[in-house]
Design an enzyme around this catalytic site. Structure first.
Site, PDB file in Angstrom:
ATOM      1  N   ASP A  96      -2.002 -11.632   4.632  1.00 26.79           N
ATOM      2  CA  ASP A  96      -3.463 -11.693   4.792  1.00 26.79           C
ATOM      3  C   ASP A  96      -3.959 -13.126   5.030  1.00 26.79           C
ATOM      4  O   ASP A  96      -5.130 -13.329   5.367  1.00 26.79           O
ATOM      5  CB  ASP A  96      -4.153 -11.118   3.550  1.00 26.79           C
ATOM      6  CG  ASP A  96      -3.941  -9.612   3.439  1.00 26.79           C
ATOM      7  OD1 ASP A  96      -3.615  -8.971   4.451  1.00 26.79           O
ATOM      8  OD2 ASP A  96      -4.096  -9.076   2.328  1.00 26.79           O
ATOM      9  N   GLN A 147       0.839  -1.204   0.000  1.00 26.20           N
ATOM     10  CA  GLN A 147       0.000   0.000   0.000  1.00 26.20           C
ATOM     11  C   GLN A 147       0.873   1.252   0.000  1.00 26.20           C
ATOM     12  O   GLN A 147       0.602   2.213  -0.717  1.00 26.20           O
ATOM     13  CB  GLN A 147      -0.935  -0.005   1.202  1.00 26.20           C
ATOM     14  CG  GLN A 147      -2.005  -1.082   1.081  1.00 26.20           C
ATOM     15  CD  GLN A 147      -2.903  -1.184   2.289  1.00 26.20           C
ATOM     16  OE1 GLN A 147      -2.653  -0.561   3.316  1.00 26.20           O
ATOM     17  NE2 GLN A 147      -3.942  -1.982   2.182  1.00 26.20           N
TER      18      GLN A 147
HETATM   19  C1  S3P Z   1      -2.748  -4.640   0.207  1.00 26.19           C
HETATM   20  C2  S3P Z   1      -1.539  -4.699   0.856  1.00 26.19           C
HETATM   21  C3  S3P Z   1      -1.382  -5.313   2.192  1.00 26.19           C
HETATM   22  C4  S3P Z   1      -2.565  -6.212   2.540  1.00 26.19           C
HETATM   23  C5  S3P Z   1      -3.879  -5.563   2.239  1.00 26.19           C
HETATM   24  C6  S3P Z   1      -3.979  -5.217   0.770  1.00 26.19           C
HETATM   25  C7  S3P Z   1      -2.785  -3.983  -1.122  1.00 26.19           C
HETATM   26  O1  S3P Z   1      -1.320  -4.287   3.170  1.00 26.19           O
HETATM   27  O2  S3P Z   1      -2.497  -6.609   3.889  1.00 26.19           O
HETATM   28  O3  S3P Z   1      -4.944  -6.423   2.585  1.00 26.19           O
HETATM   29  O4  S3P Z   1      -3.798  -4.124  -1.847  1.00 26.19           O
HETATM   30  O5  S3P Z   1      -1.810  -3.315  -1.481  1.00 26.19           O
HETATM   31  P1  S3P Z   1       0.072  -3.542   3.570  1.00 26.19           P
HETATM   32  O6  S3P Z   1       0.510  -2.743   2.405  1.00 26.19           O
HETATM   33  O7  S3P Z   1      -0.296  -2.695   4.758  1.00 26.19           O
HETATM   34  O8  S3P Z   1       1.022  -4.639   3.928  1.00 26.19           O
END
Ligand code: S3P
Length: 435
Positions: free
Chosen positions: A315, A169
């Site tokens: 996840d 993210q």
């Molecule tokens: C996601 C990245 C992950 C994941 C989330 C979705 C994404 O989070 O846990 O459910 O779509 O980029 P983080 O970037 O906080 O690790």
């Protein structure tokens, strides 16, 4: 609030296609909105979280229609979005708020994002800090680290940023902001995370390349609308993959699952546990790898999970923890403190719920130790409003000694609408009743 009454039983048998990938669906709507021309999204995940992203982009002037189950987006181009007439509520969706902040940073208007109680607790400083380095102006609670957050669109400059934590993210937000900066923005990730943003930007025509752990994006590209076929979500599949291995005599085939290398840790873990799982028919669709996966009931053994594998199963750890309760030996999960910052503190909530089911489990600062070979008891379980806890514990209920009640399952709709119906379809009699 809805509840599940789970009556243990089985086997689970059959071939199914589950809903679209959440991470890819969010990105398709955002990138389709800032591309030029029309984007069609097939197998878009119509879930609470992804619909929040649709609503956010509509509030900034993008025309988005649902036609025959597909999403049709009339792209506004990189600079065509307009100031929303109100603050925007992203609900429970961390991906919406974090990725959108990247896009908002480069606009010529101001926007305020907020979310539900869980979102307003989750750390946003990790995104705010690099975006401010690019020139973004962002104001929020607790020294700009918590939502509600106001992003005042600004002229951005490129940065070279080393991610302090593995996060797709954060990486995605920087790359989306990098679209608005003149010159090359680069992000270095020490541990590989899902590369959906990179793949989709490339698919829409951006100049983006990877050299080892460094991703380099050229700013101000011309993004062109595309047809995106979203694979089915491997994180949603993980509950069925685990159910298939722990419910006696089961055999499940899942079609068209996304097997992005940043997401396939669950397959490696089930293999390492001795699970009978086969990946078939691998191909590339809309610049993302896709495959069919078949899983059968298996005798599992305990494993130790740590290090660079963790971001690739982040996840799926609640589902893996349920598989571990049936393995021979003690499964150790470490280096996973990020779990404490998800929709709930998933180390604490999983330990509590497994304990309630009679599993011997020890909470660690950065993970847990799960004693295998457990006989699961009947219980009234809690979801903490977290979809992944609700679904993981529901799967455990399928092999409990008596009925398990899972309270407050409304949250399941954030990522896997019709989850209970999907499980029921695989069984000769309904196993999950929704009341
Ligand atoms: C996601 C990245 C992950 C994941 C989330 C979705 C994404 O989070 O846990 O459910 O779509 O980029 P983080 O970037 O906080 O690790």
């Amino acid at each position: 609030m809805k509840k599940y009454i789970i009556t243990p039983g089985g086997p689970l048998k059959g071939e199914i296609r589950i809903p679209g990938d959440k991470s890819i669906s969010h990105r398709a709507v955002m990138i389709g909105s800032i591309a030029e021309g029309e984007t069609i999204v097939e197998n878009f995940l119509i879930s609470e979280d992804c619909l929040r992203t649709v609503e956010c982009m509509r509030l900034m002037g993008t025309e988005i229609e649902f036609i025959d189950g597909n999403l049709k987006i009339k792209g506004k181009g990189l600079t065509g979005l307009s100031e929303p007439g109100n603050i925007r509520d992203v609900g429970n969706s961390g991906t919406t708020i974090r990725l959108l902040m990247g896009i908002l940073s480069g606009q010529s208007f101001k926007a305020t994002l907020t979310g539900d109680e869980s979102i307003r607790r989750r750390p946003m400083g990790r995104v705010v800090e690099p975006l401010k380095k690019m020139g973004a102006v962002i104001h929020g609670r607790q020294k700009d680290t918590l939502a509600p957050l106001t992003v005042i669109g600004s002229k951005l400059k490129p940065i070279d940023y080393v991610l302090p934590i593995p996060s797709a993210q954060v990486k995605g937000a920087i790359l989306l902001a990098g679209l608005y900066a003149d010159g090359e923005t680069s992000v270095v990730e020490r541990e590989f995370t899902r590369d959906h943003t990179e793949r989709m930007l490339e698919y829409f025509g951006a100049e983006i390349r990877r050299i080892d752990s460094k991703i380099i994006l050229k700013g101000r590209p011309k993004l062109r609308g595309q047809r995106v076929n979203v694979p089915s979500d491997i994180s949603s599949a993980s509950y069925l993959l685990v159910a298939g291995t722990i419910v006696p005599d089961s055999e499940i085939t899942l079609r068209d699952i996304g097997v992005n290398p940043g997401r396939t840790g669950i397959i490696e873990v089930i293999h390492r546990m001795g699970g009978n799982l086969e990946v078939m028919n691998e191909r590339i669709v809309s610049n993302e790898p896709m495959a069919d996966i078949k899983v059968k009931f298996s005798r599992l053994k305990a494993v130790e999970l740590r290090g660079s594998l963790i971001p690739r199963i982040i996840d799926e750890i609640p589902a893996i923890a349920v598989a571990a309760t049936q393995a021979i030996g003690k499964t150790v999960i470490k280096d996973a403190e990020e779990l404490r910052l998800k929709e709930s503190d998933r180390i604490n909530t999983m330990v509590k719920e497994l304990t309630r089911l009679g599993v011997k489990v020890e909470e660690l600062k950065d993970g847990m130790i799960i004693n295998g070979g457990a006989k699961l008891k009947s219980a009234v379980s809690r979801s903490y409003g977290d979809h992944r806890i609700a679904m993981a514990v529901t799967i455990a209920g399928l092999i409990a000694e008596g009925r398990v009640v899972m309270e407050n399952v409304d949250c399941v709709d954030t990522s896997f609408p019709h989850f209970a119906d999907t499980i029921n379809k695989l069984s000769s009699k309904p196993l999950i009743e929704i009341i």
